[in-house]
Write a protein that holds these residues in place. Structure first.
Motif, mmCIF file in Angstrom:
data_model
loop_
_atom_site.group_PDB
_atom_site.id
_atom_site.type_symbol
_atom_site.label_atom_id
_atom_site.label_comp_id
_atom_site.label_asym_id
_atom_site.label_seq_id
_atom_site.Cartn_x
_atom_site.Cartn_y
_atom_site.Cartn_z
ATOM 1 N N ALA A 1 10.186 -13.134 23.774
ATOM 2 C CA ALA A 1 9.808 -11.911 23.052
ATOM 3 C C ALA A 1 10.857 -10.824 23.260
ATOM 4 O O ALA A 1 11.210 -10.080 22.325
ATOM 5 C CB ALA A 1 8.440 -11.429 23.539
ATOM 6 N N GLN A 2 11.366 -10.737 24.501
ATOM 7 C CA GLN A 2 12.414 -9.753 24.772
ATOM 8 C C GLN A 2 13.682 -10.055 23.983
ATOM 9 O O GLN A 2 14.314 -9.157 23.418
ATOM 10 C CB GLN A 2 12.718 -9.728 26.272
ATOM 11 N N ARG A 3 14.042 -11.375 23.943
ATOM 12 C CA ARG A 3 15.217 -11.746 23.148
ATOM 13 C C ARG A 3 15.003 -11.447 21.669
ATOM 14 O O ARG A 3 15.914 -10.948 20.980
ATOM 15 C CB ARG A 3 15.533 -13.236 23.348
ATOM 16 N N ALA A 4 13.810 -11.726 21.180
ATOM 17 C CA ALA A 4 13.519 -11.448 19.769
ATOM 18 C C ALA A 4 13.599 -9.943 19.493
ATOM 19 O O ALA A 4 14.121 -9.512 18.446
ATOM 20 C CB ALA A 4 12.140 -11.980 19.406
ATOM 21 N N GLN A 5 13.120 -9.155 20.462
ATOM 22 C CA GLN A 5 13.166 -7.707 20.306
ATOM 23 C C GLN A 5 14.609 -7.210 20.305
ATOM 24 O O GLN A 5 14.982 -6.342 19.497
ATOM 25 C CB GLN A 5 12.366 -7.043 21.426
ATOM 26 N N GLN A 6 15.420 -7.792 21.199
ATOM 27 C CA GLN A 6 16.835 -7.415 21.230
ATOM 28 C C GLN A 6 17.541 -7.794 19.934
ATOM 29 O O GLN A 6 18.361 -7.036 19.407
ATOM 30 C CB GLN A 6 17.503 -8.098 22.419
ATOM 31 N N GLU A 7 17.234 -8.994 19.389
ATOM 32 C CA GLU A 7 17.808 -9.416 18.108
ATOM 33 C C GLU A 7 17.385 -8.468 16.999
ATOM 34 O O GLU A 7 18.184 -8.118 16.114
ATOM 35 C CB GLU A 7 17.368 -10.849 17.777
ATOM 36 N N ALA A 8 16.124 -8.060 17.043
ATOM 37 C CA ALA A 8 15.636 -7.128 16.022
ATOM 38 C C ALA A 8 16.358 -5.781 16.135
ATOM 39 O O ALA A 8 16.723 -5.156 15.116
ATOM 40 C CB ALA A 8 14.133 -6.947 16.164
ATOM 41 N N GLN A 9 16.576 -5.347 17.382
ATOM 42 C CA GLN A 9 17.288 -4.079 17.585
ATOM 43 C C GLN A 9 18.726 -4.178 17.090
ATOM 44 O O GLN A 9 19.242 -3.254 16.456
ATOM 45 C CB GLN A 9 17.257 -3.693 19.060
ATOM 46 N N ARG A 10 19.380 -5.342 17.401
ATOM 47 C CA ARG A 10 20.745 -5.530 16.914
ATOM 48 C C ARG A 10 20.784 -5.554 15.383
ATOM 49 O O ARG A 10 21.671 -4.952 14.748
ATOM 50 C CB ARG A 10 21.332 -6.824 17.472
ATOM 51 N N ALA A 11 19.807 -6.246 14.798
ATOM 52 C CA ALA A 11 19.750 -6.306 13.329
ATOM 53 C C ALA A 11 19.533 -4.916 12.743
ATOM 54 O O ALA A 11 20.132 -4.551 11.710
ATOM 55 C CB ALA A 11 18.638 -7.254 12.894
ATOM 56 N N ALA B 1 21.986 -2.921 10.283
ATOM 57 C CA ALA B 1 21.515 -2.352 9.023
ATOM 58 C C ALA B 1 21.863 -0.872 8.939
ATOM 59 O O ALA B 1 22.262 -0.361 7.869
ATOM 60 C CB ALA B 1 20.005 -2.558 8.905
ATOM 61 N N GLN B 2 21.727 -0.163 10.049
ATOM 62 C CA GLN B 2 22.077 1.265 10.065
ATOM 63 C C GLN B 2 23.574 1.460 9.806
ATOM 64 O O GLN B 2 23.980 2.365 9.048
ATOM 65 C CB GLN B 2 21.686 1.878 11.408
ATOM 66 N N ARG B 3 24.421 0.602 10.452
ATOM 67 C CA ARG B 3 25.875 0.714 10.220
ATOM 68 C C ARG B 3 26.213 0.415 8.763
ATOM 69 O O ARG B 3 27.074 1.092 8.163
ATOM 70 C CB ARG B 3 26.614 -0.257 11.158
#
Length: 274
Positions: free
Chosen positions: A232-242, A246-248
């Motif tokens: 779940a933490q890895r998925a959250q980190q991937e979501a944050q990176r994504a 998207a912001q960039r």
């Protein structure tokens, strides 16, 4: 039912001596039948139609002394008929002859192979069992079965007793802290029934094994929960990176739009820069 030609008025068990008052001359005479009774108390704990007595007088005539075997088993009788229990076993009250009688031969021979054998035969006891650990050339255990009014020696160890639904035999074991040959009950396949101490030990071991399995399952569940949390933490980190990507991308698109507007303000068509 018993068929005795006895007087009409007979004494009750409470009015008769409870034994022949002869002390045992060997502790085994108490311990061996005591072990058999202890096993039955656990094996037949739900049954109330049996009695296993130790050193209890069997009265078969009001004017004669009782027969006092080391142990005997009766089936089809009340296990307890009042809170005082039985002081003796009176055949004209019980109307059931013991199906199994045990004599343990001690240092002082008590006519187990002669007089007592004849008495139990005349009484109609189906199984007369004699145990003697001192015998060297003959089996320690003898099981005599009443066949056509005469005892016949049964072969084997253990010996299956179909009328009782148990086998009787002897082997080395530990009881009361003493390791020696003891008598035990067996099932029809020849498997020995456990003693109370062995059952407690087995149940304790089983409980410990169950506790260990439960602990292992809890540890596995905890590990799975930790792995799930890490995923779940890895998925959250991937979501944050994504989200950052998207912001960039959004910022880059905004910069392109601003540059396009600036070029148009200068009169430059950004679509024809080539």
């Amino acid at each position: 039912m018993l068929e005795y030609n006895l007087p009409k008025y007979l004494p009750s068990a409470e009015e008769l001596p409870d034994s022949d008052e002869t002390p045992v001359d060997n502790e085994l005479q108490e311990l061996i039948p005591g072990l058999l009774k202890a096993i039955l108390l656990m094996l037949w704990s739900e049954r109330m139609d049996w009695l296993f007595a130790i050193d209890m007088g069997i009265y078969y005539h009001p004017d004669k002394p009782p027969i006092v075997p080391d142990g005997f088993l009766s089936l089809g009788v009340e296990r307890f008929y009042d809170e005082e229990l039985r002081p003796s076993y009176v055949l004209w009250d019980e109307n059931v002859v013991p199906i199994f009688v045990l004599e343990v031969v001690s240092q002082n021979y008590r006519k187990e192979y002669t007089t007592k054998l004849d008495e139990y035969e005349a009484l109609g006891v189906l199984y007369y069992v004699i145990y003697s650990s001192r015998r060297r050339r003959k089996p320690h255990l003898e099981v005599h079965k009443l066949v056509n009014g005469k005892y016949e020696l049964q072969e084997g160890n253990p010996v299956w007793l179909p009328e009782i639904g148990l086998g009787i035999g002897c082997e080395r074991g530990n009881y009361c802290g003493v390791t020696r040959e003891w008598m035990y009950w067996y099932d029809e396949q020849g498997q020995r029934y456990l003693t109370p101490a062995e059952q407690v030990k087995q149940e304790t071991l089983r409980a410990q094994q169950e506790a260990q399995r439960a602990q292992q399952e809890a540890q596995r569940a905890q590990q799975e929960a930790q792995r799930a949390q890490q995923e779940a933490q890895r998925a959250q980190q991937e979501a944050q990176r994504a989200q950052k990507e998207a912001q960039r991308a959004q910022q880059a698109e905004l910069r392109v739009q601003q540059l396009t507007e600036q070029l148009r303000a200068l009169g430059i068509d950004p679509d024809n820069l080539d």
